[in-house]
Design an enzyme around this catalytic site. Structure first.
Site, short mmCIF file in Angstrom:
data_model
loop_
_atom_site.label_atom_id
_atom_site.label_comp_id
_atom_site.label_asym_id
_atom_site.label_seq_id
_atom_site.Cartn_x
_atom_site.Cartn_y
_atom_site.Cartn_z
N PRO A 2 -42.28 16.14 -12.76
CA PRO A 2 -41.42 16.09 -11.60
C PRO A 2 -39.96 16.02 -11.99
O PRO A 2 -39.58 15.28 -12.89
CB PRO A 2 -41.84 14.83 -10.89
CG PRO A 2 -42.66 14.06 -11.85
CD PRO A 2 -42.73 14.80 -13.12
N GLU A 3 -39.16 16.77 -11.29
CA GLU A 3 -37.72 16.72 -11.45
C GLU A 3 -37.15 16.03 -10.22
O GLU A 3 -37.91 15.55 -9.39
CB GLU A 3 -37.18 18.14 -11.65
CG GLU A 3 -37.91 18.88 -12.76
CD GLU A 3 -37.49 20.33 -12.93
OE1 GLU A 3 -36.32 20.64 -12.71
OE2 GLU A 3 -38.34 21.15 -13.29
N ARG A 111 -51.80 13.08 -18.64
CA ARG A 111 -51.37 13.10 -20.05
C ARG A 111 -50.91 11.74 -20.55
O ARG A 111 -50.58 11.59 -21.73
CB ARG A 111 -50.28 14.15 -20.25
CG ARG A 111 -50.82 15.56 -20.21
CD ARG A 111 -49.72 16.59 -20.34
NE ARG A 111 -49.14 16.65 -21.67
CZ ARG A 111 -48.13 17.46 -22.00
NH1 ARG A 111 -47.59 18.25 -21.09
NH2 ARG A 111 -47.65 17.47 -23.21
N ARG A 154 -18.19 22.50 -25.52
CA ARG A 154 -19.62 22.44 -25.84
C ARG A 154 -20.08 23.79 -26.34
O ARG A 154 -20.14 24.75 -25.57
CB ARG A 154 -20.43 22.01 -24.61
CG ARG A 154 -20.07 20.62 -24.11
CD ARG A 154 -20.53 19.53 -25.05
NE ARG A 154 -21.97 19.40 -25.09
CZ ARG A 154 -22.63 18.35 -24.60
NH1 ARG A 154 -21.99 17.34 -24.06
NH2 ARG A 154 -23.94 18.31 -24.68
#
Length: 273
Positions: A2-3, A111, A154
């Site tokens: 889930p995000e 999991r 970056r």
DNA sequence: ACGAGCACCTGTGTGC
DNA sequence: TGCACACAGGTGCTCG
């Protein structure tokens, strides 16, 4: 799994079912999922307390208890959190909270990578990932200026930067791929190579994609379910994720799948430059 | 700063 | 049918 949109949907569907409820007992079916304090102490801290507030930060769920303790849950890849009305056994139930209305709040996880914690609010810094979490999409702290600043200097790939929870809290593999697709940016571009207007477009895309994810109740490919066990429907509204070889919705070019930043990555080779 | 590799785990889908 | 293998929505660690 889930995000941010999935975790937010869980929070919303769970809220009225757990707020005000007392936890009578905690069944520790898989104690090792508790990372702080010890499983025994966790159980003692959480038992006989009332849930006063359910909050979310990034992908973390925070259960504020009337004792001043906060129970924190991170679902990682396959964690699920739901309230059970009937006493049916879930094959993957790992930690079970018996509530005072005869229902059960179940943490299930195939999991078993998920993590649970309990501590006074003042000690939340112990959870490193929560402590260093960057601003979330759709929040007042997540401004175009902030985003532009984070891109500067970056040299790494833009996808890796978007996945970095210290930069933006809550994005994961699905919504990163979707954001880059919506903005027309190739996932392997160096973050600091984005032009001003590209950065602005990506900023907007991140908010749009997250907002849409929440609107559709999250993306249910396999494991994700909301707090009532229901599926989200955002999987029907994705541009690239899970659409390998299918035609791009803009130009018809087959969606490509490769590996970027160590993750499976979907993109349109024609629209994303 | 950055990337690669690995670790943590188990279930499921795929190809042979 | 059985088996080996790839892959999975996340994060954190080490190493170069």
């Amino acid at each position: 799994m889930p995000e941010m949109p999935e975790v937010e949907t869980i929070r919303r569907t769970l809220d009225d079912k757990v707020t005000g409820r007392k936890i009578l007992r905690v069944g520790m079916l898989l104690p090792r999922l508790v990372k702080w304090p010890s499983p025994g102490e966790f159980q003692a801290l959480v038992t006989d307390t009332v849930i006063t507030w359910l909050a979310r930060r990034g992908k973390y769920l925070l259960f504020y208890l009337d004792s001043g303790i906060v129970m924190v849950v991170h679902l990682r890849m396959t964690g699920r959190l739901f309230v059970q009305t009937e006493w049916t056994d879930d094959r993957f139930a790992r930690i079970v909270f018996e509530l005072d209305d005869a229902k059960r709040l179940v943490y299930a996880d195939s999991r078993t990578l998920g993590t649970l914690y309990a501590m006074p609010e003042a000690e939340l810094w112990r959870i490193a990932g929560l402590h260093t979490l960057g601003p979330e999409p759709l929040s007042p702290e997540f401004t175009p200026g902030y985003f532009r600043e984070k891109l500067r200097g970056r040299k790494g790939k833009i996808k890796a930067l978007l996945l970095d929870q210290k930069v933006i809290g809550g994005l994961g593999n699905i919504y990163v791929d979707e954001s880059l697709a919506l903005a027309g940016i190739h996932p392997e571009r160096a973050a600091d190579s984005l032009r001003e207007e590209e950065a602005a477009k990506l900023y907007g895309a991140i908010n749009t994609v997250i907002e849409q994810g929440i609107q559709y109740g999250g993306t249910s490919f396999r494991d994700y379910r909301d707090g009532e066990g229901g599926r989200g429907s955002n999987q029907h509204h994705l541009s690239v994720y899970g659409r390998k070889s299918q035609p791009c919705k803009i130009c018809g070019t087959p969606i490509a799948k490769g590996e970027v930043a160590g993750r499976g990555t979907h993109y349109c080779p024609n629209c994303q430059k």
